[in-house]
Design an enzyme around this catalytic site. Structure first.
Site, PDB file in Angstrom:
ATOM      1  N   SER A   2     -24.234  28.920 -89.158  1.00  0.00           N
ATOM      2  CA  SER A   2     -23.824  30.250 -89.024  1.00  0.00           C
ATOM      3  C   SER A   2     -22.343  30.630 -89.476  1.00  0.00           C
ATOM      4  CB  SER A   2     -23.411  31.057 -87.183  1.00  0.00           C
ATOM      5  OG  SER A   2     -22.925  31.340 -87.423  1.00  0.00           O
TER       6      SER A   2
HETATM    7  N1  LIG Z   1     -20.358  40.203 -85.895  1.00  0.00           N
HETATM    8  C1  LIG Z   1     -20.850  39.050 -85.052  1.00  0.00           C
HETATM    9  C2  LIG Z   1     -21.776  39.095 -85.454  1.00  0.00           C
HETATM   10  C3  LIG Z   1     -21.499  37.478 -84.568  1.00  0.00           C
HETATM   11  C4  LIG Z   1     -24.177  38.040 -85.220  1.00  0.00           C
HETATM   12  O1  LIG Z   1     -24.345  38.029 -85.097  1.00  0.00           O
HETATM   13  N2  LIG Z   1     -24.402  35.923 -84.693  1.00  0.00           N
HETATM   14  C5  LIG Z   1     -25.564  36.228 -84.234  1.00  0.00           C
HETATM   15  C6  LIG Z   1     -25.990  34.702 -85.435  1.00  0.00           C
HETATM   16  S1  LIG Z   1     -25.224  34.320 -87.284  1.00  0.00           S
HETATM   17  C7  LIG Z   1     -25.964  35.662 -83.294  1.00  0.00           C
HETATM   18  O2  LIG Z   1     -25.536  35.309 -82.352  1.00  0.00           O
HETATM   19  N3  LIG Z   1     -27.627  36.793 -83.508  1.00  0.00           N
HETATM   20  C8  LIG Z   1     -28.095  36.258 -81.911  1.00  0.00           C
HETATM   21  C9  LIG Z   1     -27.810  37.366 -81.091  1.00  0.00           C
HETATM   22  O3  LIG Z   1     -26.711  38.550 -81.482  1.00  0.00           O
HETATM   23  O4  LIG Z   1     -28.527  37.513 -80.213  1.00  0.00           O
HETATM   24  C10 LIG Z   1     -19.503  38.312 -85.759  1.00  0.00           C
HETATM   25  O5  LIG Z   1     -18.959  37.990 -86.572  1.00  0.00           O
HETATM   26  O6  LIG Z   1     -18.819  37.777 -84.567  1.00  0.00           O
END
Ligand SMILES: N[C@@H](CCC(=O)N[C@@H](CS)C(=O)NCC(=O)O)C(=O)O
Length: 218
Positions: A12
């Site tokens: 990630s």
């Molecule tokens: N804007 C957030 C984005 C975080 C994000 O979207 N992470 C994804 C993985 S890269 C995630 O956790 N997706 C699963 C979900 O949102 O349930 C950050 O920068 O922390």
């Protein structure tokens, strides 16, 4: 120096921003894997720490944080022994903040619009068209111009969390291999320079970016 916990996955990009920031600060951290594919971000325990159920989550004592770029800023504010990574000067801080918003809203978005429909074909996302590749090209040309002449992206004399944020995305684009990055020679030189400055770069970002790149069909 106290220790923090970073919950996430190495692939990630947002998790890697936080890891690179911790490395640049010399901050001790424990990485705790939260496997999205196994739904580990939806357990009651995880939702208690982060109701937005995304990764990364950082635990600093009794404080739980999410949103990677805001976490990076917090870590420098709290643990930095100088403001080099996140300058206090209003104009420089604006430059750094702009890069982080740009990374999330423009760069990672332009990358994701191309990569995610290919990596996850049953996601329902529309398959990328030429206009999506043109957008990513435009974004990369901007980055290339900002770092021309050996500059850091915010125009600072030291690496900042603005660079780290962009590096997380740039390395992912590179690992996916669908863009000819030789078209952006200043960005390539900046990338090489930054990766040499980030302690434990491979552990904090390089290996995770490669892992993510393997998901992109070759
Ligand atoms: N804007 C957030 C984005 C975080 C994000 O979207 N992470 C994804 C993985 S890269 C995630 O956790 N997706 C699963 C979900 O949102 O349930 C950050 O920068 O922390």
């Amino acid at each position: 120096m106290p220790s923090i916990e970073i919950y996430g996955m190495q692939g990630s990009a947002p998790c890697r921003i936080v890891q690179m920031t911790a490395e640049c600060l010399g901050l001790d951290y424990t990485f705790k894997e939260v496997n999205l594919m196994k739904g580990e971000h939806m357990t009651p325990e995880y939702l208690k720490m982060n109701p937005q159920h995304n990764i990364p989550t950082v635990v600093d004592g009794d404080f739980c944080l999410n949103e990677s770029r805001a976490i990076a800023a917090y870590l420098v504010n709290k643990y930095g022994d100088s403001d080099k990574l996140y300058p206090k000067d209003a104009k420089l801080r604006y430059n750094v903040d702009k890069l982080m918003y740009f990374d999330m809203g423009a760069f990672y978005k332009a990358f994701g619009d191309i990569a995610y429909p290919k990596m996850i074909p049953d996601s329902g996302m529309p398959q990328p068209e030429q206009k999506h590749h043109d957008k990513l090209d435009e974004v990369l040309k901007w980055i290339n111009s900002w770092v021309a002449g050996g500059k850091f992206a915010a125009g600072t004399s030291d690496i900042t969390i603005g660079d780290l944020s962009l590096i997380a995305t740039y390395s992912t684009v590179k690992a996916c291999g669908f863009v000819d990055l030789s078209k952006y020679p200043d960005a390539e030189a900046w990338f090489e320079k930054c990766t040499g400055l980030i302690p434990n770069y491979e552990k904090a970002n390089g290996a995770g970016a490669e892992e993510m790149g393997k998901w992109y069909p070759k």
